[in-house]
Write a protein that holds these residues in place. Structure first.
Motif, PDB file in Angstrom:
ATOM      1  N   ASP A  47       8.601  30.677  14.811  1.00  0.00           N
ATOM      2  CA  ASP A  47       8.142  30.956  13.270  1.00  0.00           C
ATOM      3  C   ASP A  47       8.350  32.301  12.962  1.00  0.00           C
ATOM      4  OD1 ASP A  47       6.881  28.176  13.637  1.00  0.00           O
ATOM      5  OD2 ASP A  47       5.227  29.151  14.807  1.00  0.00           O
ATOM      6  N   ASN A  48       8.634  32.239  11.652  1.00  0.00           N
ATOM      7  CA  ASN A  48       8.732  33.526  10.736  1.00  0.00           C
ATOM      8  C   ASN A  48       8.299  33.500   9.629  1.00  0.00           C
ATOM      9  OD1 ASN A  48      10.920  36.030  10.998  1.00  0.00           O
ATOM     10  ND2 ASN A  48      10.852  35.276   8.745  1.00  0.00           N
ATOM     11  N   LEU A  49       7.410  34.682   9.271  1.00  0.00           N
ATOM     12  CA  LEU A  49       6.783  34.676   7.917  1.00  0.00           C
ATOM     13  C   LEU A  49       7.166  36.154   7.090  1.00  0.00           C
ATOM     14  CD1 LEU A  49       4.564  33.096   6.591  1.00  0.00           C
ATOM     15  CD2 LEU A  49       2.898  34.502   7.586  1.00  0.00           C
ATOM     16  N   PHE A  67      13.800  32.151  -4.416  1.00  0.00           N
ATOM     17  CA  PHE A  67      13.494  33.515  -4.085  1.00  0.00           C
ATOM     18  C   PHE A  67      14.697  34.055  -3.488  1.00  0.00           C
ATOM     19  CE2 PHE A  67      13.011  32.856   0.496  1.00  0.00           C
ATOM     20  CZ  PHE A  67      13.053  31.542   0.624  1.00  0.00           C
ATOM     21  N   SER A  68      14.615  35.607  -3.021  1.00  0.00           N
ATOM     22  CA  SER A  68      15.724  35.899  -3.002  1.00  0.00           C
ATOM     23  C   SER A  68      15.781  37.085  -1.706  1.00  0.00           C
ATOM     24  CB  SER A  68      16.428  36.672  -4.058  1.00  0.00           C
ATOM     25  OG  SER A  68      17.602  37.634  -3.776  1.00  0.00           O
ATOM     26  N   PRO A  69      16.015  36.458  -0.421  1.00  0.00           N
ATOM     27  CA  PRO A  69      16.045  37.566   0.515  1.00  0.00           C
ATOM     28  C   PRO A  69      17.516  38.444   0.402  1.00  0.00           C
ATOM     29  CG  PRO A  69      16.309  35.231   1.262  1.00  0.00           C
ATOM     30  CD  PRO A  69      16.378  35.375   0.048  1.00  0.00           C
ATOM     31  N   ALA A  70      17.404  39.609   0.227  1.00  0.00           N
ATOM     32  CA  ALA A  70      18.573  40.559   0.058  1.00  0.00           C
ATOM     33  C   ALA A  70      18.985  41.103   1.417  1.00  0.00           C
ATOM     34  CB  ALA A  70      18.356  41.592  -0.890  1.00  0.00           C
ATOM     35  N   LYS A  79      18.067  39.445   6.666  1.00  0.00           N
ATOM     36  CA  LYS A  79      16.759  39.320   6.945  1.00  0.00           C
ATOM     37  C   LYS A  79      16.561  37.871   7.839  1.00  0.00           C
ATOM     38  CE  LYS A  79      15.461  42.467   3.649  1.00  0.00           C
ATOM     39  NZ  LYS A  79      14.867  42.824   2.692  1.00  0.00           N
ATOM     40  N   ASP A  80      15.739  37.875   8.768  1.00  0.00           N
ATOM     41  CA  ASP A  80      15.470  36.743   9.602  1.00  0.00           C
ATOM     42  C   ASP A  80      15.322  35.426   8.709  1.00  0.00           C
ATOM     43  OD1 ASP A  80      15.742  38.395  11.633  1.00  0.00           O
ATOM     44  OD2 ASP A  80      13.495  38.764  12.190  1.00  0.00           O
ATOM     45  N   THR A  81      14.670  35.570   7.740  1.00  0.00           N
ATOM     46  CA  THR A  81      14.323  34.508   6.599  1.00  0.00           C
ATOM     47  C   THR A  81      15.628  33.744   6.202  1.00  0.00           C
ATOM     48  OG1 THR A  81      12.403  35.371   6.068  1.00  0.00           O
ATOM     49  CG2 THR A  81      13.245  33.687   4.572  1.00  0.00           C
ATOM     50  N   SER A 108       5.525  41.815   6.522  1.00  0.00           N
ATOM     51  CA  SER A 108       6.863  42.214   6.037  1.00  0.00           C
ATOM     52  C   SER A 108       7.483  43.500   6.779  1.00  0.00           C
ATOM     53  CB  SER A 108       6.574  42.806   4.480  1.00  0.00           C
ATOM     54  OG  SER A 108       5.906  44.046   4.674  1.00  0.00           O
ATOM     55  N   THR A 109       6.946  43.913   7.764  1.00  0.00           N
ATOM     56  CA  THR A 109       7.217  45.027   8.694  1.00  0.00           C
ATOM     57  C   THR A 109       8.528  44.098   9.625  1.00  0.00           C
ATOM     58  OG1 THR A 109       5.751  44.954  10.198  1.00  0.00           O
ATOM     59  CG2 THR A 109       5.320  46.327   8.611  1.00  0.00           C
ATOM     60  N   ALA A 110       9.479  44.922  10.034  1.00  0.00           N
ATOM     61  CA  ALA A 110      10.606  44.605  10.754  1.00  0.00           C
ATOM     62  C   ALA A 110      10.467  44.024  12.056  1.00  0.00           C
ATOM     63  CB  ALA A 110      11.690  45.374  10.576  1.00  0.00           C
ATOM     64  N   TYR A 111       9.652  42.991  12.344  1.00  0.00           N
ATOM     65  CA  TYR A 111       9.761  42.616  13.590  1.00  0.00           C
ATOM     66  C   TYR A 111      10.869  41.577  13.931  1.00  0.00           C
ATOM     67  CZ  TYR A 111       4.639  43.298  13.509  1.00  0.00           C
ATOM     68  OH  TYR A 111       3.264  43.975  13.208  1.00  0.00           O
ATOM     69  N   SER A 116       6.880  36.189  16.237  1.00  0.00           N
ATOM     70  CA  SER A 116       6.210  35.530  15.062  1.00  0.00           C
ATOM     71  C   SER A 116       5.355  36.328  14.385  1.00  0.00           C
ATOM     72  CB  SER A 116       5.641  34.312  15.664  1.00  0.00           C
ATOM     73  OG  SER A 116       4.710  33.737  14.599  1.00  0.00           O
ATOM     74  N   GLU A 117       5.796  36.409  12.972  1.00  0.00           N
ATOM     75  CA  GLU A 117       4.744  37.257  12.207  1.00  0.00           C
ATOM     76  C   GLU A 117       3.443  36.330  11.965  1.00  0.00           C
ATOM     77  OE1 GLU A 117       7.903  36.718  11.305  1.00  0.00           O
ATOM     78  OE2 GLU A 117       8.906  38.633  11.091  1.00  0.00           O
ATOM     79  N   PHE A 118       3.262  35.483  12.312  1.00  0.00           N
ATOM     80  CA  PHE A 118       2.144  34.582  12.183  1.00  0.00           C
ATOM     81  C   PHE A 118       1.307  35.187  13.405  1.00  0.00           C
ATOM     82  CE2 PHE A 118       4.282  30.919  10.138  1.00  0.00           C
ATOM     83  CZ  PHE A 118       3.348  30.754   9.431  1.00  0.00           C
TER      84      PHE A 118
HETATM   85  C1  LIG Z   1       5.204  42.479  -1.575  1.00  0.00           C
HETATM   86  C2  LIG Z   1       6.704  42.533  -0.847  1.00  0.00           C
HETATM   87  C3  LIG Z   1       7.648  42.011  -1.642  1.00  0.00           C
HETATM   88  C4  LIG Z   1       8.949  41.917  -0.788  1.00  0.00           C
HETATM   89  N1  LIG Z   1       9.863  41.432  -1.746  1.00  0.00           N
HETATM   90  C5  LIG Z   1      11.317  41.186  -1.028  1.00  0.00           C
HETATM   91  C6  LIG Z   1      12.342  40.614  -1.974  1.00  0.00           C
HETATM   92  O1  LIG Z   1      12.009  39.654  -3.008  1.00  0.00           O
HETATM   93  N2  LIG Z   1      13.447  40.481  -1.333  1.00  0.00           N
HETATM   94  C7  LIG Z   1      13.817  41.076  -0.068  1.00  0.00           C
HETATM   95  O2  LIG Z   1      14.783  40.919   0.296  1.00  0.00           O
HETATM   96  N3  LIG Z   1      12.639  41.579   0.572  1.00  0.00           N
HETATM   97  C8  LIG Z   1      11.498  41.667   0.047  1.00  0.00           C
HETATM   98  N4  LIG Z   1      10.668  42.553   1.001  1.00  0.00           N
HETATM   99  C9  LIG Z   1      10.564  42.960   2.174  1.00  0.00           C
HETATM  100  C10 LIG Z   1      10.719  41.909   3.018  1.00  0.00           C
HETATM  101  O3  LIG Z   1       9.724  41.303   3.012  1.00  0.00           O
HETATM  102  C11 LIG Z   1      11.090  42.484   4.599  1.00  0.00           C
HETATM  103  O4  LIG Z   1      12.078  43.024   4.645  1.00  0.00           O
HETATM  104  C12 LIG Z   1      10.528  41.737   5.714  1.00  0.00           C
HETATM  105  O5  LIG Z   1      10.732  42.236   6.933  1.00  0.00           O
HETATM  106  C13 LIG Z   1      11.843  40.420   5.727  1.00  0.00           C
HETATM  107  O6  LIG Z   1      11.255  39.763   6.928  1.00  0.00           O
HETATM  108  P1  LIG Z   1      12.405  38.920   7.827  1.00  0.00           P
HETATM  109  O7  LIG Z   1      13.480  39.593   8.517  1.00  0.00           O
HETATM  110  O8  LIG Z   1      11.548  38.177   8.969  1.00  0.00           O
HETATM  111  O9  LIG Z   1      12.802  37.597   6.753  1.00  0.00           O
HETATM  112  C14 LIG Z   1       9.156  42.411   0.204  1.00  0.00           C
HETATM  113  C15 LIG Z   1       8.242  43.032   0.811  1.00  0.00           C
HETATM  114  C16 LIG Z   1       6.842  43.083   0.180  1.00  0.00           C
HETATM  115  C17 LIG Z   1       5.742  43.889   1.040  1.00  0.00           C
END
Ligand SMILES: Cc1cc2nc3c(=O)[nH]c(=O)nc-3n(C[C@H](O)[C@H](O)[C@H](O)COP(=O)(O)O)c2cc1C
Length: 316
Positions: A47-49, A67-70, A79-81, A108-111, A116-118
């Motif tokens: 699981d990932n959150l 939404f947009s994971p950059a 990102k894992d997502t 949101s921290t880089a695990y 699992s972030e859960f």
């Molecule tokens: C409130 C909040 C909003 C965030 N919004 C974004 C976003 O829109 N896009 C993005 O790439 N990262 C965003 N981040 C950072 C990601 O949550 C962070 O990189 C996270 O570790 C990604 O997790 P993952 O690697 O499990 O996908 C946000 C962080 C916070 C705290």
């Protein structure tokens, strides 16, 4: 950052600016943004959150959100997502209430992908009905989604990846429902602003505005002495411009007579009558009082009072 200044604005060319500056412009100027707490699952079932505030809804029939994971601004890594969605194109997107903020920050921290972030954020789960990723029990609003497209918005550090999701199931916590609607007070959602700022959407941050009925006559139809008033703001004029039509002289006379002969019920009615009485002896102050009375009435929702009183004032 290459800036130029004109007409009281600093103008910025993103192509000439550092990524951090451009990111900060978007974070601050496009705000407050809703926060999507996104649950995904890896091919191996981990699981990932993570939270994403580059997020919104884009259609209701059928329901679409995105939404947009950059890619990381520092090293361009994905990102894992995003990696999970490329393999298992399903997610659950949750709304984030104030009470969940710190656990969301923890998620949101880089695990690493193996964690699992859960578990790290101590969040209880619920099984989903349609998709594989799990739900966050404590969030009051969940959307189970099928990911239809992932649109890359570039291929380098800081480039976004627009994840277009079709919602296949909604879940609403019963305790946020009031009279068949979700109560914003009970939801108590948070939004993200620039830098380290957040917004809490409850209490005095919430306000109600009636939807405009029909077509407003427009500020351009108001007489000059109203449009050029030093006391009325653009918002005040907007309220008047939203009215569909202007009363004629007969209606104005009748309205003012009723005010003069009746017992004043509000402070703004009293102030107006006071102004009316002193119109000959102290015309400048009297006009001011009457305009202030109109302004107060607009703030209290009595738009007709304001319109009649302001039209009763002759042009200077
Ligand atoms: C409130 C909040 C909003 C965030 N919004 C974004 C976003 O829109 N896009 C993005 O790439 N990262 C965003 N981040 C950072 C990601 O949550 C962070 O990189 C996270 O570790 C990604 O997790 P993952 O690697 O499990 O996908 C946000 C962080 C916070 C705290």
């Amino acid at each position: 950052m290459k800036n130029s200044t004109a007409n009281g604005f600093v103008s910025i060319d993103p192509d000439q600016s550092a990524l951090k500056e451009v990111h900060n412009l978007l974070l601050s100027g496009v705000s407050p943004r809703p926060i999507a707490l996104v649950s995904t699952i890896s091919e191996d079932g981990i699981d990932n959150l993570a939270p994403f505030s580059f997020f919104n809804a884009f259609g209701a029939n059928p329901p679409y959100i995105a939404f947009s994971p950059a890619y990381s601004g520092k090293d361009g890594s994905a990102k894992d997502t995003l990696l999970n969605l490329e393999k298992v194109p399903q997610c659950v997107v949750h709304a984030v209430p104030f009470e969940l903020l710190d656990q969301v920050l923890l998620s949101s921290t880089a695990y690493g992908p193996e964690q699992s972030e859960f578990v790290k954020a101590g969040l209880e789960t619920l099984e989903s009905e349609v998709v594989r990723p799990k739900r966050v029990k404590y969030s009051p609003f969940h959307m189970e989604c099928q990911v239809e497209q992932i649109i890359p918005l570039g291929d380098t550090n800081g480039s976004g990846n627009l994840v277009l999701c079709r919602v296949v199931r909604f879940h609403v916590a019963e305790n946020v429902m009031q009279d068949g609607k979700m109560s914003p007070e009970a939801l108590d959602l948070i939004g993200r602003n620039g830098f380290n700022y957040y917004t809490r959407a409850s209490g005095s941050a919430l306000f109600k505005v009636d939807k405009p009925a029909g077509q407003g006559m427009g500020i351009d139809q108001l007489p000059d002495h109203i449009r050029n008033s030093d006391i009325l703001s653009g918002n005040d004029l907007g309220k008047l411009g939203l009215l569909e039509n202007m009363p004629d002289q007969g209606a104005i006379g009748e309205y003012i007579n009723k005010l003069k002969t009746g017992k004043p019920k509000t402070k703004y009615q009293k102030l107006f009558l006071h102004g009316l009485e002193s119109l000959d002896s102290n015309p400048i102050q009297a006009r001011k009082d009457m305009e202030i009375a109109a302004k107060v009435a607009l703030n209290e929702g009595d738009h007709q009072f304001a319109m009649h009183v302001l039209l009763h004032l002759s042009p200077i």
